[in-house]
Scaffold this motif. Structure first.
Motif, PDB file in Angstrom:
ATOM      1  N   GLY A  91       0.806  -1.216   0.000  1.00  0.00           N
ATOM      2  CA  GLY A  91       0.000   0.000   0.000  1.00  0.00           C
ATOM      3  C   GLY A  91       0.840   1.268   0.000  1.00  0.00           C
ATOM      4  O   GLY A  91       0.430   2.293  -0.559  1.00  0.00           O
ATOM      5  N   ASP A  92       2.011   1.209   0.596  1.00  0.00           N
ATOM      6  CA  ASP A  92       2.883   2.393   0.641  1.00  0.00           C
ATOM      7  C   ASP A  92       3.435   2.755  -0.741  1.00  0.00           C
ATOM      8  O   ASP A  92       3.936   3.867  -0.932  1.00  0.00           O
ATOM      9  N   TRP A  93       3.352   1.833  -1.695  1.00  0.00           N
ATOM     10  CA  TRP A  93       3.914   2.088  -3.021  1.00  0.00           C
ATOM     11  C   TRP A  93       2.896   2.719  -3.980  1.00  0.00           C
ATOM     12  O   TRP A  93       3.262   3.171  -5.052  1.00  0.00           O
ATOM     13  N   GLY A  94       1.634   2.702  -3.631  1.00  0.00           N
ATOM     14  CA  GLY A  94       0.648   3.420  -4.432  1.00  0.00           C
ATOM     15  C   GLY A  94       0.304   2.809  -5.773  1.00  0.00           C
ATOM     16  O   GLY A  94       0.081   3.538  -6.757  1.00  0.00           O
ATOM     17  N   TYR A  95       0.232   1.484  -5.836  1.00  0.00           N
ATOM     18  CA  TYR A  95      -0.196   0.846  -7.078  1.00  0.00           C
ATOM     19  C   TYR A  95      -1.663   1.160  -7.357  1.00  0.00           C
ATOM     20  O   TYR A  95      -2.449   1.439  -6.440  1.00  0.00           O
ATOM     21  N   ASP A  96      -2.051   1.091  -8.613  1.00  0.00           N
ATOM     22  CA  ASP A  96      -3.425   1.402  -9.019  1.00  0.00           C
ATOM     23  C   ASP A  96      -4.346   0.193  -8.950  1.00  0.00           C
ATOM     24  O   ASP A  96      -5.571   0.341  -9.025  1.00  0.00           O
ATOM     25  N   GLU A  97      -3.769  -0.985  -8.833  1.00  0.00           N
ATOM     26  CA  GLU A  97      -4.545  -2.226  -8.782  1.00  0.00           C
ATOM     27  C   GLU A  97      -3.662  -3.298  -8.165  1.00  0.00           C
ATOM     28  O   GLU A  97      -2.438  -3.278  -8.334  1.00  0.00           O
ATOM     29  N   ILE A  98      -4.280  -4.239  -7.447  1.00  0.00           N
ATOM     30  CA  ILE A  98      -3.582  -5.413  -6.929  1.00  0.00           C
ATOM     31  C   ILE A  98      -4.252  -6.639  -7.536  1.00  0.00           C
ATOM     32  O   ILE A  98      -5.464  -6.815  -7.412  1.00  0.00           O
ATOM     33  N   ASN A  99      -3.462  -7.483  -8.200  1.00  0.00           N
ATOM     34  CA  ASN A  99      -4.007  -8.623  -8.932  1.00  0.00           C
ATOM     35  C   ASN A  99      -3.496  -9.925  -8.336  1.00  0.00           C
ATOM     36  O   ASN A  99      -2.306 -10.059  -8.025  1.00  0.00           O
ATOM     37  N   LEU A 100      -4.380 -10.897  -8.182  1.00  0.00           N
ATOM     38  CA  LEU A 100      -4.005 -12.223  -7.695  1.00  0.00           C
ATOM     39  C   LEU A 100      -3.854 -13.177  -8.873  1.00  0.00           C
ATOM     40  O   LEU A 100      -4.772 -13.328  -9.681  1.00  0.00           O
ATOM     41  N   ASN A 101      -2.707 -13.827  -8.948  1.00  0.00           N
ATOM     42  CA  ASN A 101      -2.410 -14.758 -10.039  1.00  0.00           C
ATOM     43  C   ASN A 101      -3.079 -16.109  -9.771  1.00  0.00           C
ATOM     44  O   ASN A 101      -2.705 -16.820  -8.836  1.00  0.00           O
ATOM     45  N   CYS A 102      -4.037 -16.458 -10.598  1.00  0.00           N
ATOM     46  CA  CYS A 102      -4.666 -17.779 -10.560  1.00  0.00           C
ATOM     47  C   CYS A 102      -4.549 -18.432 -11.938  1.00  0.00           C
ATOM     48  O   CYS A 102      -5.439 -19.195 -12.351  1.00  0.00           O
ATOM     49  N   GLY A 103      -3.466 -18.110 -12.657  1.00  0.00           N
ATOM     50  CA  GLY A 103      -3.364 -18.605 -14.025  1.00  0.00           C
ATOM     51  C   GLY A 103      -2.028 -19.187 -14.418  1.00  0.00           C
ATOM     52  O   GLY A 103      -1.942 -19.903 -15.417  1.00  0.00           O
ATOM     53  N   CYS A 104      -0.961 -18.913 -13.656  1.00  0.00           N
ATOM     54  CA  CYS A 104       0.365 -19.391 -14.060  1.00  0.00           C
ATOM     55  C   CYS A 104       0.495 -20.886 -13.797  1.00  0.00           C
ATOM     56  O   CYS A 104       0.213 -21.349 -12.689  1.00  0.00           O
ATOM     57  N   PRO A 105       0.948 -21.676 -14.809  1.00  0.00           N
ATOM     58  CA  PRO A 105       1.018 -23.127 -14.649  1.00  0.00           C
ATOM     59  C   PRO A 105       2.412 -23.674 -14.346  1.00  0.00           C
ATOM     60  O   PRO A 105       2.604 -24.889 -14.386  1.00  0.00           O
ATOM     61  N   SER A 106       3.389 -22.825 -14.058  1.00  0.00           N
ATOM     62  CA  SER A 106       4.765 -23.310 -13.930  1.00  0.00           C
ATOM     63  C   SER A 106       4.932 -24.226 -12.722  1.00  0.00           C
ATOM     64  O   SER A 106       4.153 -24.186 -11.761  1.00  0.00           O
ATOM     65  N   ASP A 107       5.964 -25.050 -12.768  1.00  0.00           N
ATOM     66  CA  ASP A 107       6.260 -25.963 -11.660  1.00  0.00           C
ATOM     67  C   ASP A 107       6.477 -25.192 -10.364  1.00  0.00           C
ATOM     68  O   ASP A 107       6.092 -25.645  -9.286  1.00  0.00           O
ATOM     69  N   ARG A 108       7.117 -24.027 -10.493  1.00  0.00           N
ATOM     70  CA  ARG A 108       7.414 -23.234  -9.295  1.00  0.00           C
ATOM     71  C   ARG A 108       6.152 -22.852  -8.543  1.00  0.00           C
ATOM     72  O   ARG A 108       6.072 -22.982  -7.324  1.00  0.00           O
ATOM     73  N   VAL A 109       5.145 -22.386  -9.269  1.00  0.00           N
ATOM     74  CA  VAL A 109       3.930 -21.964  -8.569  1.00  0.00           C
ATOM     75  C   VAL A 109       3.113 -23.158  -8.114  1.00  0.00           C
ATOM     76  O   VAL A 109       2.439 -23.116  -7.086  1.00  0.00           O
ATOM     77  N   GLN A 110       3.178 -24.266  -8.864  1.00  0.00           N
ATOM     78  CA  GLN A 110       2.469 -25.461  -8.414  1.00  0.00           C
ATOM     79  C   GLN A 110       3.023 -25.974  -7.098  1.00  0.00           C
ATOM     80  O   GLN A 110       2.275 -26.394  -6.212  1.00  0.00           O
ATOM     81  N   SER A 111       4.355 -25.933  -6.960  1.00  0.00           N
ATOM     82  CA  SER A 111       4.967 -26.415  -5.728  1.00  0.00           C
ATOM     83  C   SER A 111       4.570 -25.555  -4.543  1.00  0.00           C
ATOM     84  O   SER A 111       4.569 -26.009  -3.404  1.00  0.00           O
ATOM     85  N   GLY A 112       4.233 -24.302  -4.813  1.00  0.00           N
ATOM     86  CA  GLY A 112       3.771 -23.413  -3.765  1.00  0.00           C
ATOM     87  C   GLY A 112       2.269 -23.383  -3.632  1.00  0.00           C
ATOM     88  O   GLY A 112       1.721 -22.596  -2.860  1.00  0.00           O
ATOM     89  N   ALA A 113       1.579 -24.233  -4.401  1.00  0.00           N
ATOM     90  CA  ALA A 113       0.112 -24.351  -4.345  1.00  0.00           C
ATOM     91  C   ALA A 113      -0.584 -23.037  -4.670  1.00  0.00           C
ATOM     92  O   ALA A 113      -1.571 -22.665  -4.040  1.00  0.00           O
ATOM     93  N   PHE A 114      -0.050 -22.308  -5.655  1.00  0.00           N
ATOM     94  CA  PHE A 114      -0.753 -21.114  -6.113  1.00  0.00           C
ATOM     95  C   PHE A 114      -0.660 -21.042  -7.625  1.00  0.00           C
ATOM     96  O   PHE A 114      -0.256 -22.007  -8.271  1.00  0.00           O
ATOM     97  N   GLY A 115      -1.073 -19.917  -8.213  1.00  0.00           N
ATOM     98  CA  GLY A 115      -1.153 -19.860  -9.668  1.00  0.00           C
ATOM     99  C   GLY A 115      -2.370 -20.619 -10.160  1.00  0.00           C
ATOM    100  O   GLY A 115      -3.437 -20.621  -9.537  1.00  0.00           O
ATOM    101  N   ALA A 116      -2.220 -21.308 -11.304  1.00  0.00           N
ATOM    102  CA  ALA A 116      -3.359 -21.965 -11.945  1.00  0.00           C
ATOM    103  C   ALA A 116      -3.985 -23.049 -11.087  1.00  0.00           C
ATOM    104  O   ALA A 116      -5.179 -23.353 -11.231  1.00  0.00           O
ATOM    105  N   VAL A 117      -3.211 -23.646 -10.194  1.00  0.00           N
ATOM    106  CA  VAL A 117      -3.761 -24.703  -9.351  1.00  0.00           C
ATOM    107  C   VAL A 117      -4.916 -24.181  -8.493  1.00  0.00           C
ATOM    108  O   VAL A 117      -5.784 -24.945  -8.056  1.00  0.00           O
ATOM    109  N   LEU A 118      -4.965 -22.868  -8.269  1.00  0.00           N
ATOM    110  CA  LEU A 118      -6.044 -22.288  -7.477  1.00  0.00           C
ATOM    111  C   LEU A 118      -7.399 -22.379  -8.168  1.00  0.00           C
ATOM    112  O   LEU A 118      -8.432 -22.183  -7.519  1.00  0.00           O
ATOM    113  N   MET A 119      -7.409 -22.685  -9.478  1.00  0.00           N
ATOM    114  CA  MET A 119      -8.695 -22.898 -10.156  1.00  0.00           C
ATOM    115  C   MET A 119      -9.455 -24.062  -9.527  1.00  0.00           C
ATOM    116  O   MET A 119     -10.673 -24.155  -9.653  1.00  0.00           O
TER     117      MET A 119
END
Length: 337
Positions: free
Chosen positions: A90-118
């Motif tokens: 919030g201190d950086w003043g971004y105009d939008e905050i987006n949650l990634n529920c689409g990346c299919p890489s092994d890295r995000v799967q191992s962290g249980a986020f990205g596309a696996v959140l579908m």
């Protein structure tokens, strides 16, 4: 500009956006894109919530003031961590905050986020609720139409409905499934078939939601056509990176304005000044020019521009940049006869 005006400008910007792309859409790339289009929405690379909490925040979150409108994309699946990351950002003043529920890489799967959140829309709802509790700006979601053996026409409506109930009304939908096993991230961008009709049907089924479409959009004309067909926004990925001027050079017309009316040579001259300042602070030429190889795509001597910058930029200086630019200037002069 008032807070309301800023929020309205950010909302309008979603009509055309450049996708978050790992290792590509860093702050140097975004500044380059912003010099071509004043109004398109730009996204950071995905940053994980634990990295924001525990990492070098300035390195991860800093950006140039000129980059607005700009969205921060976060990765994660722990509502507490995501909420804390949003509070910090919030201190950086971004105009939008987006949650990634689409990346299919092994890295995000191992962290249980990205596309696996579908597979867990209720968890996504908890995540965005925690994020919204810490955010003064819009929290949005980028997702796929489904993963693995899911039937998109069954699961996508439930996903949108469940997450929207937690207060999110803006989604960017990559119109392809993601296969979490057996396909690389590159293959997941190309092999699963596009289903634009499904995404357009979601807009008809959920007219109150703000839906942008992503995936396979290769030209500005294609983006305009999707907007004309009723989508609220279009996100362009690799085409905007590989052919930046061809995509973004006239993008501001999408917003009903004339834009900057610059040509690639003017952009190259403007970027030279940015690069000079960057190098005076100890930066390297290639940290900018690696994002600029497609600036003259389709124009005379574009290959020489790319070759010179690719071969010399890693240890190069502004004389190498000038040599590359001179090559395309000579090509343009020869083409004009």
């Amino acid at each position: 500009m008032t807070d309301v005006a800023v929020k309205n400008a950010a909302l309008e910007a979603r009509r055309l956006s450049v996708a978050p792309m790992m290792d590509w859409t860093d702050r140097n790339c975004r500044l380059f894109h912003r010099e071509i289009s004043r109004h398109s929405l730009l996204y950071t690379e995905m940053v994980t919530a634990p990295a924001v909490i525990n990492g070098k925040r300035n390195l991860l979150l800093d950006y140039h003031e000129a980059e607005h409108p700009i969205a921060l994309q976060l990765g994660g699946s722990d509502p507490r961590e995501l909420g804390e990351a949003v509070r910090i950002a919030g201190d950086w003043g971004y105009d939008e905050i987006n949650l990634n529920c689409g990346c299919p890489s092994d890295r995000v799967q191992s962290g249980a986020f990205g596309a696996v959140l579908m597979k867990t829309p209720d968890l996504v709802a908890d995540c965005v609720a925690a994020m919204r509790a810490q955010s003064d700006v819009a929290v949005t979601v980028k997702c796929r139409i489904g993963v693995d053996d899911q039937e998109p026409r069954d699961i996508l409506p439930r996903f949108l409905e469940t997450v929207a109930a937690a207060g999110v009304n803006r989604f960017t939908i990559h119109a392809r499934k993601a296969w979490l096993q057996g396909l690389s991230p590159k293959d997941n961008r190309e092999i699963p078939p596009l289903d634009y009709e499904l995404v357009k049907d979601m807009k008809a089924e959920f007219p109150h939601l703000d839906l942008s479409i992503n995936g396979g959009v290769a030209t500005l004309d294609a983006a305009k056509e999707l907007l004309a067909q009723g989508m609220d926004g279009v996100m362009i990925g690799r085409a905007a990176y590989h052919e930046p001027f061809n995509i973004l050079g006239e993008a501001d017309a999408v917003f009903g304005v004339d834009g900057l009316a610059r040509d690639p040579f003017e952009i190259a001259d403007i970027m030279r000044a940015h690069i000079a300042r960057h190098m005076e602070r100890g930066g390297k030429l290639h940290q900018f020019t690696r994002h600029m190889l497609g600036l003259f795509h389709g124009r005379p001597n574009a290959r020489q521009w790319k070759r010179i910058l690719s071969e010399r930029a890693s240890g190069g200086d502004l004389s190498d940049y000038d040599a590359a630019l001179q090559a395309v200037r000579l090509g343009a002069q020869a083409a004009e006869g």
